[in-house]
Structure formats: structure tokens, C-alpha cells
Design a protein around this motif. Structure first.
Motif, PDB file in Angstrom:
ATOM      1  N   VAL A  39      37.850 -64.420  44.801  1.00 11.23           N
ATOM      2  CA  VAL A  39      36.510 -63.831  44.719  1.00 11.23           C
ATOM      3  C   VAL A  39      36.611 -62.339  44.410  1.00 11.23           C
ATOM      4  N   ILE A  40      37.556 -61.655  45.063  1.00 10.28           N
ATOM      5  CA  ILE A  40      37.752 -60.226  44.789  1.00 10.28           C
ATOM      6  C   ILE A  40      38.114 -60.003  43.327  1.00 10.28           C
ATOM      7  N   LEU A  41      39.058 -60.802  42.810  1.00 13.95           N
ATOM      8  CA  LEU A  41      39.471 -60.646  41.418  1.00 13.95           C
ATOM      9  C   LEU A  41      38.333 -60.973  40.453  1.00 13.95           C
ATOM     10  N   ALA A  42      37.557 -62.019  40.772  1.00 12.49           N
ATOM     11  CA  ALA A  42      36.435 -62.384  39.897  1.00 12.49           C
ATOM     12  C   ALA A  42      35.369 -61.300  39.886  1.00 12.49           C
ATOM     13  N   ALA A  43      35.068 -60.734  41.055  1.00 15.91           N
ATOM     14  CA  ALA A  43      34.064 -59.667  41.116  1.00 15.91           C
ATOM     15  C   ALA A  43      34.542 -58.430  40.371  1.00 15.91           C
ATOM     16  N   ALA A  44      35.849 -58.131  40.504  1.00 12.97           N
ATOM     17  CA  ALA A  44      36.395 -56.978  39.790  1.00 12.97           C
ATOM     18  C   ALA A  44      36.341 -57.198  38.281  1.00 12.97           C
ATOM     19  N   MET A  46      34.244 -59.092  36.670  1.00  8.71           N
ATOM     20  CA  MET A  46      32.834 -58.986  36.287  1.00  8.71           C
ATOM     21  C   MET A  46      32.433 -57.522  36.111  1.00  8.71           C
ATOM     22  N   ALA A  47      32.838 -56.672  37.057  1.00  9.69           N
ATOM     23  CA  ALA A  47      32.449 -55.264  37.000  1.00  9.69           C
ATOM     24  C   ALA A  47      33.110 -54.536  35.845  1.00  9.69           C
ATOM     25  N   MET A  48      34.364 -54.903  35.539  1.00 14.35           N
ATOM     26  CA  MET A  48      35.033 -54.248  34.414  1.00 14.35           C
ATOM     27  C   MET A  48      34.428 -54.689  33.079  1.00 14.35           C
ATOM     28  N   ALA A  49      33.991 -55.943  33.027  1.00 18.21           N
ATOM     29  CA  ALA A  49      33.368 -56.428  31.788  1.00 18.21           C
ATOM     30  C   ALA A  49      31.932 -55.934  31.644  1.00 18.21           C
ATOM     31  N   PHE A  50      31.235 -55.838  32.753  1.00 20.69           N
ATOM     32  CA  PHE A  50      29.821 -55.430  32.741  1.00 20.69           C
ATOM     33  C   PHE A  50      29.626 -54.351  33.817  1.00 20.69           C
ATOM     34  N   PRO A  51      29.894 -53.094  33.497  1.00 14.95           N
ATOM     35  CA  PRO A  51      29.829 -52.027  34.512  1.00 14.95           C
ATOM     36  C   PRO A  51      28.500 -51.935  35.253  1.00 14.95           C
ATOM     37  N   ILE A  52      27.430 -52.458  34.652  1.00 18.60           N
ATOM     38  CA  ILE A  52      26.145 -52.420  35.352  1.00 18.60           C
ATOM     39  C   ILE A  52      26.189 -53.232  36.651  1.00 18.60           C
ATOM     40  N   THR A  53      27.156 -54.143  36.777  1.00 15.71           N
ATOM     41  CA  THR A  53      27.266 -54.983  37.985  1.00 15.71           C
ATOM     42  C   THR A  53      28.142 -54.352  39.057  1.00 15.71           C
ATOM     43  N   ILE A  54      28.588 -53.127  38.874  1.00 15.32           N
ATOM     44  CA  ILE A  54      29.486 -52.499  39.856  1.00 15.32           C
ATOM     45  C   ILE A  54      28.888 -52.482  41.265  1.00 15.32           C
ATOM     46  N   PRO A  55      27.602 -52.112  41.473  1.00 16.27           N
ATOM     47  CA  PRO A  55      27.073 -52.155  42.854  1.00 16.27           C
ATOM     48  C   PRO A  55      27.174 -53.542  43.484  1.00 16.27           C
ATOM     49  N   LEU A  56      26.893 -54.590  42.713  1.00 14.08           N
ATOM     50  CA  LEU A  56      27.022 -55.951  43.238  1.00 14.08           C
ATOM     51  C   LEU A  56      28.475 -56.260  43.559  1.00 14.08           C
ATOM     52  N   ALA A  57      29.383 -55.855  42.676  1.00 19.73           N
ATOM     53  CA  ALA A  57      30.807 -56.098  42.909  1.00 19.73           C
ATOM     54  C   ALA A  57      31.295 -55.390  44.171  1.00 19.73           C
ATOM     55  N   VAL A  58      30.821 -54.179  44.393  1.00 17.03           N
ATOM     56  CA  VAL A  58      31.214 -53.437  45.604  1.00 17.03           C
ATOM     57  C   VAL A  58      30.829 -54.220  46.854  1.00 17.03           C
ATOM     58  N   MET A  59      29.636 -54.807  46.873  1.00 14.64           N
ATOM     59  CA  MET A  59      29.201 -55.582  48.033  1.00 14.64           C
ATOM     60  C   MET A  59      30.008 -56.873  48.184  1.00 14.64           C
ATOM     61  N   ILE A  60      30.250 -57.543  47.073  1.00 15.84           N
ATOM     62  CA  ILE A  60      31.036 -58.786  47.136  1.00 15.84           C
ATOM     63  C   ILE A  60      32.453 -58.502  47.617  1.00 15.84           C
ATOM     64  N   ILE A  61      33.088 -57.494  47.047  1.00 12.66           N
ATOM     65  CA  ILE A  61      34.474 -57.186  47.399  1.00 12.66           C
ATOM     66  C   ILE A  61      34.567 -56.687  48.836  1.00 12.66           C
ATOM     67  N   GLY A  62      33.633 -55.830  49.246  1.00 15.36           N
ATOM     68  CA  GLY A  62      33.649 -55.352  50.628  1.00 15.36           C
ATOM     69  C   GLY A  62      33.518 -56.486  51.630  1.00 15.36           C
ATOM     70  N   ALA A  63      32.684 -57.475  51.305  1.00 18.41           N
ATOM     71  CA  ALA A  63      32.523 -58.627  52.193  1.00 18.41           C
ATOM     72  C   ALA A  63      33.796 -59.457  52.252  1.00 18.41           C
ATOM     73  N   ARG A  64      34.510 -59.583  51.125  1.00 15.66           N
ATOM     74  CA  ARG A  64      35.772 -60.352  51.136  1.00 15.66           C
ATOM     75  C   ARG A  64      36.887 -59.552  51.802  1.00 15.66           C
ATOM     76  N   GLN A  65      36.832 -58.223  51.754  1.00 10.30           N
ATOM     77  CA  GLN A  65      37.774 -57.431  52.543  1.00 10.30           C
ATOM     78  C   GLN A  65      37.582 -57.715  54.034  1.00 10.30           C
ATOM     79  N   LEU A  66      36.319 -57.809  54.445  1.00 10.32           N
ATOM     80  CA  LEU A  66      36.048 -58.238  55.823  1.00 10.32           C
ATOM     81  C   LEU A  66      36.555 -59.658  56.026  1.00 10.32           C
ATOM     82  N   GLY A  67      36.362 -60.525  55.031  1.00 13.42           N
ATOM     83  CA  GLY A  67      36.836 -61.899  55.144  1.00 13.42           C
ATOM     84  C   GLY A  67      38.329 -61.973  55.378  1.00 13.42           C
ATOM     85  N   LEU A  68      39.098 -61.142  54.698  1.00  9.33           N
ATOM     86  CA  LEU A  68      40.546 -61.123  54.912  1.00  9.33           C
ATOM     87  C   LEU A  68      40.877 -60.674  56.329  1.00  9.33           C
ATOM     88  N   ALA A  69      40.120 -59.712  56.860  1.00 10.59           N
ATOM     89  CA  ALA A  69      40.319 -59.301  58.252  1.00 10.59           C
ATOM     90  C   ALA A  69      39.983 -60.430  59.218  1.00 10.59           C
TER      91      ALA A  69
END
Length: 330
Positions: A39-44, A46-69
Motif C-alpha cells: 500500500v505504501i509503494l502504491a500510494a507513493a 500514485m503521488a509520483m505519477a500524479f503529484p496532485i494526489t500527494i496529500p492523499l498519499a501522505v494520509m495513506i502512507i502515514g496510516a500504513r506506517q501506523l499499521g507497521l507499528a
């Protein structure tokens, strides 16, 4: 020291009912770790391909960082894999790490849950707080101030307070060596992405989520789990709270079944992926009525921020507010 009261599986389940709940899968735990990283790689991507999605990617990745914890937390309970050596390897190397130290600390929290000796009591004791105080904390999380206090302020303090025989470079070197994953991960990611023009990817799509969204969802998760629970609570069904989570909340706030926290405290060795089944079976048996639950995260936050603002303080931070802030950044 008085340990918290505990429940026994046989008090609620037959042997046939309990066996599948307690069973540890050889593939489900590793699959959840793989899911988090994918999920982290997919969100990243997405954000690199479509920079307008960076805020969404930040939320998705932050949640999966919590998921790893959260999955490291499962490893601390020996619940990520039936082979303890594999369990500990997964928990140490494919999640945030520091498993041995965390296990010792966290099992103390379970042993003394909501009692005076609970090492996490400082996280829940100050609640309820005012709505204004909660908003300030959320703003500090989202602007990176909490992250700075946690990760970087001690470094600047050591530099400012260094003795004549201590060099700045020496202090910086020890700081870097104490966080090898952070700096090696940064170096490898930047080296891999920079040739393609994405030199910024690590800063925006790993560090930024960990500095903003991760502190916020960690705080909200802590509030949901133990806020507004009485110190020295004698009832083991009310040491922690289970919160109903929608699909959106599971995506951005409560991954990997972390919202079933009352069930986790009742039966702490049940793997996280078996907690929904545990919840359903307890509900069918009529046990839920005695458990501490909440219908939504919004409801919990409303309870946690229900303290009136005292006019003589003008809504400023109370000693309790500062106490929980210290607890959250230790």
C-alpha cells in the motif's frame, strides 16, 4: 504492586470456540506486513505519477506506517507467526523495530492496565481535556511540531548543552549511528529515485507522513483506546475501549483491527486478524453489554474533549494538557 484483574478464555469460550481464535497463522501475519508495504509503494507511485494526489498519499502512507507499528505490537505478543524466531525476525526487521525493548515496556502496560503502575497511564490520565486543547494538539501533530519534539529536539538540546570536550560533529555522528534505519533508508531511497527525477520522494512520501499524519493518528488511536477510563479500574472488561470503525477510518486511522482494543486486552495473545471473530462471538454471547465500547471515533473524541474551558485561564493549556503532551512524546 497490584496487577490488573484478568479474564480467562474458559470464562467465555468452549475449547472448540477458543482454539481457532488463539491459532496463529504462518501466512496471515506476513501477509499483513506485505500488504502494508505494498500500500505504501502504491500510494507513493500514485503521488509520483500524479503529484496532485500527494496529500492523499501522505494520509495513506502515514496510516500504513501506523499499521507497521501495530504489526510490531502483535509481534511483541508473539502473535505474528507461530514460530517465535520468525515472529521476532518479522517484528524486528520488517516493522519499525526495537522489538525487545518495546515488548518489555508494553507487557508492563498489560500487566498493570489502568493501575498506578501502568507505564502508559500518563496517556489516559489527563482526559477529558477541552476541545480547544485537543484542536491545538491536532494542529501541532499536523504541522510537525510533535514530530520535532520527539525526534529532533533532543539532538539540538544536546548540541546546545555540550561540554567543551564534545564536538558538534561527534554529537551528530552518534545521532546518525543511533538511527541507522532512518538514514540508510533515506540514502537508499534517494539514490534509487533521484536518477528518475524523484529526488524529493523520500522527503515527501516517507518523512512527511511520519512527521504529520502518523503523530496525529497515533494520538487519536491512544485516545480511543484508553482515554476517560478511571485509574485503578477494577473491571477487566473496561480497561480498554473497542471503537466501531468505518471503512474510511480503517483506511486512514485504525488499520489492522487496532480498534478492537478491549478484546485485545481481554485476550492479549489473540492475533489481530482474529479479533473481529472474537468480537462477534462475544457479542453473540451477550458479553458486549459489559465491555467498554464506543459507536465511533467521533464519539470518543467528543468524550475526550468534553472538559469545559475555565474562564480564568482563557482556554490556555492546563497542567494536565502539558502532562499528556510529555507522555506522548517520550
Amino acid at each position: 504492586m497490584t496487577a490488573a484483574a484478568r479474564v480467562a478464555p474458559k470464562d467465555y469460550f468452549s475449547t472448540e470456540e477458543w482454539a481457532p481464535l488463539a491459532r496463529k497463522s504462518a501466512w496471515k501475519g506476513p501477509a499483513l506486513i506485505a500488504h502494508a508495504w505494498l500500500v505504501i509503494l502504491a500510494a507513493a507511485a500514485m503521488a509520483m505519477a500524479f503529484p496532485i494526489t500527494i496529500p492523499l498519499a501522505v494520509m495513506i502512507i502515514g496510516a500504513r506506517q501506523l499499521g507497521l507499528a501495530i504489526l510490531m505490537h502483535d509481534a511483541a505478543h508473539g502473535a505474528l507467526h507461530p514460530d517465535l524466531k520468525v515472529n521476532d525476525w518479522l517484528g524486528e526487521h520488517l516493522t519499525p523495530g526495537g522489538l525487545v525493548q518495546y515488548r518489555t515496556y508494553h507487557l508492563g502496560h498489560h500487566k498493570f492496565a489502568q493501575q498506578a503502575e501502568d507505564p502508559d497511564l500518563g496517556l489516559s490520565a489527563p482526559f477529558p481535556i477541552t476541545a480547544l486543547s485537543l484542536r491545538r494538539k491536532i494542529m501541532r501533530d499536523l504541522t510537525g511540531q510533535t514530530h520535532f519534539k520527539q525526534r529532533w529536539a533532543p539532538l539540538f538540546r544536546r548540541i546546545a548543552e555540550r561540554t567543551p570536550d564534545q564536538s558538534v560533529l561527534g554529537i551528530l555522528g552518534r545521532f546518525v549511528r543511533s538511527r541507522p534505519r532512518f538514514f540508510i533508508g533515506a540514502a537508499v531511497t534517494i539514490a534509487a529515485t533521484a536518477p528518475f527525477g524523484f529526488w524529493w520522494a523520500w522527503f515527501v512520501l516517507w518523512w512527511l507522513p511520519s512527521a504529520t499524519w502518523l503523530p496525529l493518528v497515533t494520538r487519536l488511536r491512544n485516545i480511543a483506546e484508553h482515554a476517560c477510563i478511571a485509574k485503578d479500574e477494577p473491571d477487566p472488561l473496561r480497561h480498554a475501549r473497542t471503537t466501531r470503525a468505518s471503512l474510511i477510518e480503517r483506511m486512514f486511522l485504525a488499520p489492522y483491527f487496532v480498534n478492537y482494543h478491549c478484546e485485545h486486552h481481554m485476550f492479549m495473545h489473540v492475533p489481530c486478524y482474529n479479533l473481529p471473530s472474537t468480537h462477534r462471538l462475544l457479542k453473540a454471547k451477550g458479553v458486549m453489554a459489559g465491555m467498554l465500547t464506543a459507536p465511533s471515533y467521533r464519539d470518543v473524541l467528543r468524550q475526550a474533549s468534553s472538559k469545559p474551558v475555565r474562564a480564568d485561564r482563557g482556554g490556555g493549556p492546563t497542567p494536565e494538557d502539558r502532562g499528556v503532551e510529555r507522555a506522548l512524546i517520550q
